[in-house]
Design a protein around this motif. Structure first.
Motif: not given
Length: 550
Positions: A316-328
């Motif tokens: 997703f091209n949003g700041s929540q994801i661009r700055n903070n990729p989610k990991a396992v």
């Protein structure tokens, strides 16, 4: 009572709006028709149900009085289940929508927070609308044909769904408390203002109501018109399979193991387990074969930066994801066999490109991965990930980042569908229930079809004791349902706390997670229970400050 519930008929209408460059359809709710008209026929009642389907994912301010644009129904509530428990790892600061306030265990412990208030009112709106249908459709004024039975089946299922959600968040877990005396939530049967409710009923009474409602729904569905097939929109409608799946959840979380196993088996009968291609396709459509129920998000819905995938999907091209990729969680990843294709959606060796990463290892200068011996190799690996998954230039990468949830249009901002129930969950419910009954062979038999599809070397018969089976089932649920919102209720059912530092560590930062970094198990920790909204206490004569959760 429930000062924010104004019974809205939630009827959907379509209007044409002219934009700067094109005409497009926007779907909005309206309360422009009378209650009597909205409840006059089964077809009119179906319009109310369509409003409920949309209420599950719409930004709350467009449907709920006093709503806010920061919450878009299950776009927020589904990923919250794994966010609270830390099953989905945040890798850097990025606090849009107060999302990391949830991670830090701030919002749900405050009686004035948007999280506690809007979950409460959204679920009671579902109940009030379901009540309106149930009360009119069962008063004898409308002939009970197959169409009306379908409407009633959906209404009773919706009411059970909402009560289950409320009691699981605003009351102590059934299996870890004393359900006969633990306070649950108020029962509401009114369909008109002022929506006077009962005081808080016990947890047992609420679970009994959930089970009664879902059994009533199943009875109606057995003589009802069938749900349409072949479209993503059709799976927004509730049917007998959804009712059986909800019954399985109710029974599992209240220790009714035989009922849970049998209902789960019935729920999944018509939904084949996804193969590798489907499992890796992104979980972005209800058309996937094993989806039993999900929200088909209409293309004109303007959730965008309030969407599930905005919070969850690394494409997703949003700041929540661009700055903070989610990991396992690293500990979960390390348990996955190399023969299990689910391991492929987690990129252990993705370079850490983020200078703001919470582990302090972002950028080439801080690289610790021996795979990258030069900065060119490091940068090339980042570029390859972006090219393969369609990331924008501003997206960061991070070790153990996931690509389980992927958008239909990678690198965009369009909201995709929300999967609410699928067959794999039902296999796992069946397996857990049989294991709790100490039916070892039956639990193995429930696990084998799912495990062998995901892992070429899988053999359920290697788990030969109840303890071994339960440990394995917990692993399978954590992996198969990762990111789909089950972490919170699973932790409560299993009475497991949170400790990101244990067993080698999850990869989470204590500075970033704060109180969410470590929490005692739910049976001894009242913070697992959501606060009742202060607005409810102020407005409801049947609930006082003494009813507030500790």
């Amino acid at each position: 009572m429930l000062r924010k519930i104004n019974f809205m008929l939630l009827v959907i209408m379509t209007i044409t709006i002219t934009s700067c460059s094109e005409d497009f359809l926007e779907t909005k709710p309206t309360d422009a028709i009378s209650s009597a008209d909205a409840l006059a026929t089964p077809d009119n009642m179906a319009l109310i149900l369509n409003g409920l389907h949309r209420l599950l994912y719409a930004q709350s301010q467009v449907i709920l009085p006093g709503g806010t644009s920061t919450r878009a129904g299950n776009h927020f509530w589904i990923p919250l289940g794994d966010n609270l428990t830390g099953d989905v790892i945040h890798t850097a600061p990025a606090n849009n929508l107060g999302w990391q306030n949830q991670t830090k265990w701030i919002s749900h412990t405050l009686e004035t927070s948007r999280t506690t208030e809007h979950l409460w009112y959204q679920r009671y709106h579902i109940i009030a609308s379901a009540n309106a249908i149930i009360n009119r459709a069962t008063d004898g004024s409308i002939p009970e044909d197959a169409r009306l039975k379908e409407i009633l089946g959906q209404a009773f299922t919706y009411r059970a769904y909402a009560y289950l959600s409320l009691v699981q968040h605003y009351a102590k877990g059934y299996l870890i408390g004393n359900p006969a005396s633990d306070p649950g939530v108020p029962l509401l049967f009114a369909s008109e203002a002022p929506f006077t409710s009962e005081p808080r009923s016990s947890v047992q009474v609420i679970y009994d109501q959930c089970m009664a409602d879902v059994d009533t729904a199943i009875g109606y569905f057995q003589g009802a018109t069938a749900r349409p097939t072949g479209s993503a929109d059709a799976k927004s409608q509730l049917n007998i399979d959804v009712a059986y799946g909800l019954k399985a959840r109710i029974a599992l979380n209240s220790g009714q193991w035989r009922i849970a196993a049998d209902a789960a088996k019935k729920s999944r009968e018509n939904y084949p387990i996804m193969d590798e291609t489907d499992w890796k396709s992104g979980f972005n459509t209800t058309l996937l074969p094993e989806v039993i129920w999900g929200s088909n998000v209409i293309t004109t819905e303007t959730t965008f930066f309030r969407a599930y995938f905005y919070l969850m999907s690394n494409t997703f091209n949003g700041s929540q994801i661009r700055n903070n990729p989610k990991a396992v969680d690293i500990r979960l990843y390390n348990q996955i066999p190399d023969t299990d294709y689910r391991k492929d959606v987690f990129l252990k060796d993705a370079p850490n490109s983020n200078g703001s990463a919470s582990n302090g290892e972002g950028g080439w200068d801080n690289n610790t991965n021996p795979l990258y011996t030069t900065e060119d190799e490091f940068d090339s690996a980042i570029a390859a990930i972006k090219a393969e998954y369609g990331l924008a230039s501003g997206h960061n990468t991070h070790p153990y980042m996931h690509f389980k949830m992927k958008q239909k249009v990678p690198g965009g901002i369009e909201p995709d569908d929300i999967i609410l129930m699928r067959a794999s969950e039902m296999y796992l419910i069946e397996a857990e229930a049989e294991a709790m009954l100490n039916n070892i062979a039956a639990a193995q038999a429930a696990l084998q079809p799912l495990g062998s599809e995901r892992d070429t070397a899988y053999d359920a018969t290697s788990f030969t004791t109840q303890a071994a089976l339960m440990d394995h089932i917990k692993f399978q649920r954590s992996l198969e349902l990762w990111g789909e919102g089950f972490g919170y209720t699973d932790h409560i059912r299993w009475d497991e706390g949170i400790d990101h530092a244990a067993n080698g560590g999850s990869g989470a930062s204590e500075v970033l997670y704060v109180d969410g970094f470590k929490q005692d198990k739910p049976s001894i920790n009242d913070d697992w229970v959501f606060k009742i909204p202060q607005a409810e206490i102020d407005a409801n004569p049947n609930i006082t400050s003494s009813d507030q959760n500790p």
